[in-house]
Motif scaffolding. Structure first.
Motif, PDB file in Angstrom:
ATOM      1  N   VAL A   1      -5.709 -17.822   0.186  1.00 42.49           N
ATOM      2  CA  VAL A   1      -6.784 -17.424   0.308  1.00 42.49           C
ATOM      3  C   VAL A   1      -6.422 -15.916   0.783  1.00 42.49           C
ATOM      4  N   TYR A   2      -5.369 -15.683   1.780  1.00 38.37           N
ATOM      5  CA  TYR A   2      -5.171 -14.445   2.387  1.00 38.37           C
ATOM      6  C   TYR A   2      -4.819 -13.570   1.222  1.00 38.37           C
ATOM      7  N   SER A   3      -3.564 -14.090   0.156  1.00 35.25           N
ATOM      8  CA  SER A   3      -3.857 -13.044  -0.454  1.00 35.25           C
ATOM      9  C   SER A   3      -5.632 -12.419  -2.388  1.00 35.25           C
ATOM     10  N   THR A   4      -5.749 -13.598  -1.901  1.00 30.77           N
ATOM     11  CA  THR A   4      -7.513 -12.579  -2.963  1.00 30.77           C
ATOM     12  C   THR A   4      -7.786 -12.568  -1.744  1.00 30.77           C
ATOM     13  N   LEU A   5      -7.671 -12.380  -0.620  1.00 29.53           N
ATOM     14  CA  LEU A   5      -8.851 -10.738   0.109  1.00 29.53           C
ATOM     15  C   LEU A   5      -7.790 -10.106   0.591  1.00 29.53           C
ATOM     16  N   LEU A   6      -6.933 -10.018   0.001  1.00 33.28           N
ATOM     17  CA  LEU A   6      -5.788  -9.095   0.312  1.00 33.28           C
ATOM     18  C   LEU A   6      -5.693  -8.025  -1.039  1.00 33.28           C
ATOM     19  N   ILE A   7      -5.768  -8.414  -2.119  1.00 32.51           N
ATOM     20  CA  ILE A   7      -5.525  -7.932  -3.637  1.00 32.51           C
ATOM     21  C   ILE A   7      -6.693  -7.595  -3.488  1.00 32.51           C
ATOM     22  N   PRO A   8      -8.041  -7.007  -3.044  1.00 28.58           N
ATOM     23  CA  PRO A   8      -9.394  -5.931  -3.719  1.00 28.58           C
ATOM     24  C   PRO A   8      -9.199  -5.344  -2.620  1.00 28.58           C
ATOM     25  N   THR A   9      -8.151  -4.635  -1.577  1.00 25.18           N
ATOM     26  CA  THR A   9      -7.747  -3.710  -0.339  1.00 25.18           C
ATOM     27  C   THR A   9      -6.550  -3.408  -1.046  1.00 25.18           C
ATOM     28  N   ASN A  10      -5.698  -3.613  -1.591  1.00 31.26           N
ATOM     29  CA  ASN A  10      -4.719  -3.276  -2.804  1.00 31.26           C
ATOM     30  C   ASN A  10      -5.193  -2.587  -3.406  1.00 31.26           C
ATOM     31  N   ILE A  11      -5.994  -3.001  -4.251  1.00 27.80           N
ATOM     32  CA  ILE A  11      -6.850  -2.308  -5.114  1.00 27.80           C
ATOM     33  C   ILE A  11      -7.658  -1.113  -4.953  1.00 27.80           C
ATOM     34  N   LEU A  12      -8.245  -1.152  -3.878  1.00 25.48           N
ATOM     35  CA  LEU A  12      -9.088   0.408  -3.288  1.00 25.48           C
ATOM     36  C   LEU A  12      -8.321   1.223  -2.604  1.00 25.48           C
ATOM     37  N   PHE A  13      -6.628   0.657  -2.654  1.00 20.84           N
ATOM     38  CA  PHE A  13      -5.287   1.617  -1.589  1.00 20.84           C
ATOM     39  C   PHE A  13      -5.273   1.989  -2.576  1.00 20.84           C
ATOM     40  N   GLU A  14      -4.703   1.365  -4.013  1.00 19.17           N
ATOM     41  CA  GLU A  14      -3.890   1.924  -5.072  1.00 19.17           C
ATOM     42  C   GLU A  14      -5.379   3.209  -5.517  1.00 19.17           C
ATOM     43  N   ALA A  15      -5.901   2.812  -5.494  1.00 20.39           N
ATOM     44  CA  ALA A  15      -7.596   4.715  -5.957  1.00 20.39           C
ATOM     45  C   ALA A  15      -7.560   4.903  -5.114  1.00 20.39           C
TER      46      ALA A  15
END
Length: 332
Positions: free
Chosen positions: A254-268
């Motif tokens: 569950v935490y992974s699915t919520l962390l992935i979009p955060t990391n996408i925004l961080f990379e962007a």
């Protein structure tokens, strides 16, 4: 004396106390926790829609390069004939949209926006998934060790988590990325940029999962199955990775699915600031950085990559919320 009561052959056979009428074997079989969670998840139509979008995005990212090769697409191909020499803007309306370029072309160079968005998809997902895996590995190990052993071990790891959480991550990531732009560790170019982003984002985000796993482990270590393992002579490492860790898979997913979009925004964000993925390699954040100059006269160039980021982040968040409710009904 009274004579013993004789029973017939049919009555002598053992009879069940209750019989489920018209129930077949498949109807009364028990279900695993995974099957129960899947049944709950399927009822959440919004989460299912998010999962479908996530699956399609991952599929597109994996097939990005084969699709480009199949149709002869090049994200860095210039089309100067589609650019107005006086304004450096695409000719025609809506950013140069046409049958050959359905999402238009970028100003100044005339590169196909659809192809660049397609190329940027795998970059964002590689960084997001790579950094999430790194965070999960470190956070899960540190969290389960701190939660199980407690005492001084817990104090040391907890203070380490506090230290990492106090880091100004964005400024630190900018400093490291800018320092290693030329080359390091035998890498340069795109492999170096991807490796640096995965390391910086993943290594400094593990305390968030570590705290979740620590709290769950502190509750699980008092359960009967842990006491039974100790009573049978099981050592700490066996209990950690064979007894506790399987029970922590749900929260980690569950935490992974919520962390992935955060990391996408961080990379962007890092690419937008110029210290992430470097041109000419296409990335969604880099496209937004280039679009800032032209957003008033060519908003199409900013809308497309921005919409790609928005849809991806929203889909992962919807999927994560659905998984959280399916794996833990008490969170509703």
């Amino acid at each position: 004396m009274t004579a013993p009561i004789e029973t017939t052959g049919a009555a002598a056979e053992a009879q069940p106390e209750a019989v489920l009428a018209n129930a077949t074997k498949g109807q009364i079989e028990g279900r695993s926790l995974g099957q129960i969670a899947w049944t709950r998840f399927k009822k959440d139509r919004v989460a299912v829609a998010g999962g479908i979008v996530v699956f399609l995005l991952i599929l597109v990212a994996i097939l990005s390069r084969p699709i480009q090769a199949m149709f002869g697409l090049d994200p860095n191909a210039f089309h100067q004939d589609l650019i107005d020499a006086n304004t450096s803007l695409p000719t025609g309306g809506f950013g140069g949209m046409s049958l050959d370029h359905p999402l238009g072309v970028d100003p100044k160079f005339g590169r196909d926006i659809a192809t660049r968005v397609l190329e940027g998809s795998w970059v964002s997902l590689v960084v997001a998934f790579g950094s999430t895996i790194l965070s999960n590995v470190i956070g899960a190990i540190m969290g389960v060790v701190a939660g199980y052993y407690g005492g001084r071990v817990d104090s040391v790891i907890s203070r380490l988590m506090d230290t990492f959480l106090a880091f100004p991550l964005l400024l630190f990531a900018i400093a490291i990325s800018a320092t290693l732009q030329g080359g390091a560790f035998g890498l340069n170019g795109l492999p170096l940029h991807l490796s640096v982003l995965i390391f910086v984002i993943g290594f400094f985000n593990w305390p968030y999962l570590g705290r979740i796993v620590r709290g769950q482990t502190m509750a699980l270590r008092e359960r009967e199955f842990v006491d039974a393992s100790r009573g049978m002579g099981a050592k700490g490492p066996y209990i950690l990775f064979r007894e506790l860790m399987p029970n922590l898979v749900g929260p980690i997913i569950v935490y992974s699915t919520l962390l992935i979009p955060t990391n996408i925004l961080f990379e962007a964000s890092l690419s937008f600031l110029g210290v992430g993925i470097q041109p000419p390699q296409a990335s969604w954040g880099g496209m937004l950085r280039e679009a800032v100059t032209y957003y008033q006269v060519d908003p199409q160039y900013m809308i497309v990559p921005g919409l790609a980021i928005f849809v991806t982040v929203l889909a992962f968040n919807l999927l994560g919320d659905g998984l959280r409710d399916a794996l833990d009904p008490r969170s509703r």
